[in-house]
Motif scaffolding. Structure first.
Motif, PDB file in Angstrom:
ATOM      1  N   ILE A   4      34.872  35.278  42.811  1.00 20.05           N
ATOM      2  CA  ILE A   4      34.595  36.739  42.385  1.00 20.05           C
ATOM      3  C   ILE A   4      33.937  36.560  41.095  1.00 20.05           C
ATOM      4  CG2 ILE A   4      36.809  36.654  41.100  1.00 20.05           C
ATOM      5  CD1 ILE A   4      37.256  39.642  42.320  1.00 20.05           C
ATOM      6  N   LYS A   6      32.215  39.407  38.086  1.00 18.85           N
ATOM      7  CA  LYS A   6      32.309  40.911  37.556  1.00 18.85           C
ATOM      8  C   LYS A   6      30.902  41.608  38.079  1.00 18.85           C
ATOM      9  CE  LYS A   6      35.996  41.259  35.353  1.00 18.85           C
ATOM     10  NZ  LYS A   6      37.095  41.795  35.611  1.00 18.85           N
ATOM     11  N   GLU A  82      44.494  37.517  46.997  1.00 12.68           N
ATOM     12  CA  GLU A  82      44.420  37.628  45.653  1.00 12.68           C
ATOM     13  C   GLU A  82      42.828  38.001  45.145  1.00 12.68           C
ATOM     14  OE1 GLU A  82      44.435  34.473  41.926  1.00 12.68           O
ATOM     15  OE2 GLU A  82      45.501  33.857  43.461  1.00 12.68           O
ATOM     16  N   GLU A  85      42.731  41.730  45.708  1.00 11.59           N
ATOM     17  CA  GLU A  85      43.568  42.242  44.475  1.00 11.59           C
ATOM     18  C   GLU A  85      42.498  42.332  43.193  1.00 11.59           C
ATOM     19  OE1 GLU A  85      46.955  40.274  44.451  1.00 11.59           O
ATOM     20  OE2 GLU A  85      48.182  41.373  45.997  1.00 11.59           O
ATOM     21  N   GLN A  86      41.938  41.435  43.205  1.00 10.05           N
ATOM     22  CA  GLN A  86      41.310  41.276  41.957  1.00 10.05           C
ATOM     23  C   GLN A  86      39.967  42.405  41.916  1.00 10.05           C
ATOM     24  OE1 GLN A  86      39.830  37.375  40.758  1.00 10.05           O
ATOM     25  NE2 GLN A  86      42.178  36.638  41.098  1.00 10.05           N
ATOM     26  N   THR A  89      40.767  45.939  41.024  1.00  6.80           N
ATOM     27  CA  THR A  89      41.085  46.239  39.961  1.00  6.80           C
ATOM     28  C   THR A  89      39.947  46.494  38.996  1.00  6.80           C
ATOM     29  OG1 THR A  89      41.360  44.086  39.258  1.00  6.80           O
ATOM     30  CG2 THR A  89      43.594  45.384  40.151  1.00  6.80           C
ATOM     31  N   SER A  90      38.796  45.690  39.442  1.00  7.46           N
ATOM     32  CA  SER A  90      37.423  46.041  38.624  1.00  7.46           C
ATOM     33  C   SER A  90      36.282  45.699  39.488  1.00  7.46           C
ATOM     34  CB  SER A  90      37.521  44.829  37.610  1.00  7.46           C
ATOM     35  OG  SER A  90      36.537  44.684  36.751  1.00  7.46           O
ATOM     36  N   SER A  92      33.445  44.378  41.303  1.00  8.13           N
ATOM     37  CA  SER A  92      33.241  43.016  41.362  1.00  8.13           C
ATOM     38  C   SER A  92      32.345  42.864  42.745  1.00  8.13           C
ATOM     39  CB  SER A  92      34.498  42.120  41.600  1.00  8.13           C
ATOM     40  OG  SER A  92      35.562  42.601  40.712  1.00  8.13           O
TER      41      SER A  92
END
Length: 148
Positions: A4, A6, A82, A85-86, A89-90, A92
């Protein structure tokens, strides 16, 4: 592989235009096929294409993340969850690879590349991506790489 990063939508992917000649698309088709998918984070629904729906063993093209992952190699599910989920939240970019365990016991490799956007407001945003399915299956119990 579970990665992942940003998202930086202002940065170009690479130099020059992203044009693909017919020879590249036919080469890709020789070795596998791609199919897009989209996710709506306001309701948690992921929409798959027709072939991805069938390969994931789903009854219809719309599903939740856990339903989609049910056919994945059990050793990879927690990592992929996971990752999602990441990404939820942002904003990516992400990718993963795993195998889909078919009802016959055969294993279909799958690669997923995606991105999440529009997460600035609570309970909104979306994900889009592509699945890449190589044109081969692995025998029951076989893996693409050595198991630890």
């Amino acid at each position: 592989m579970f990665k992942i990063a940003k998202a930086d939508v202002a940065a170009p992917f690479g130099p020059g235009p992203l044009a693909m000649s017919d020879s590249y698309s036919s080469l890709l088709y020789q070795f596998g096929f791609c199919e897009g998918w989209a996710g709506d984070m306001s309701n948690g629904v992921i929409k798959l294409g027709q072939r991805a729906t069938a390969l994931h063993g789903l009854d219809g093209p719309e599903c939740g993340l856990l339903s989609m992952m049910r056919s994945y190699d059990p050793n990879d599910r927690a990592h992929i969850l996971e990752l999602f989920e990441q990404a939820a939240t942002s904003s990516s970019n992400f990718c993963y690879s795993t195998t889909i365990v078919m009802n016959t016991g055969e294993r279909q490799p799958v690669f997923c590349i995606g991105e999440s956007t529009g997460l600035e407001q609570k309970y909104s945003g979306s994900m889009i991506g592509v699945f890449v399915f190589p044109r081969f299956k692995l025998a029951p119990g076989a893996y693409l790489y050595s198991q630890p």
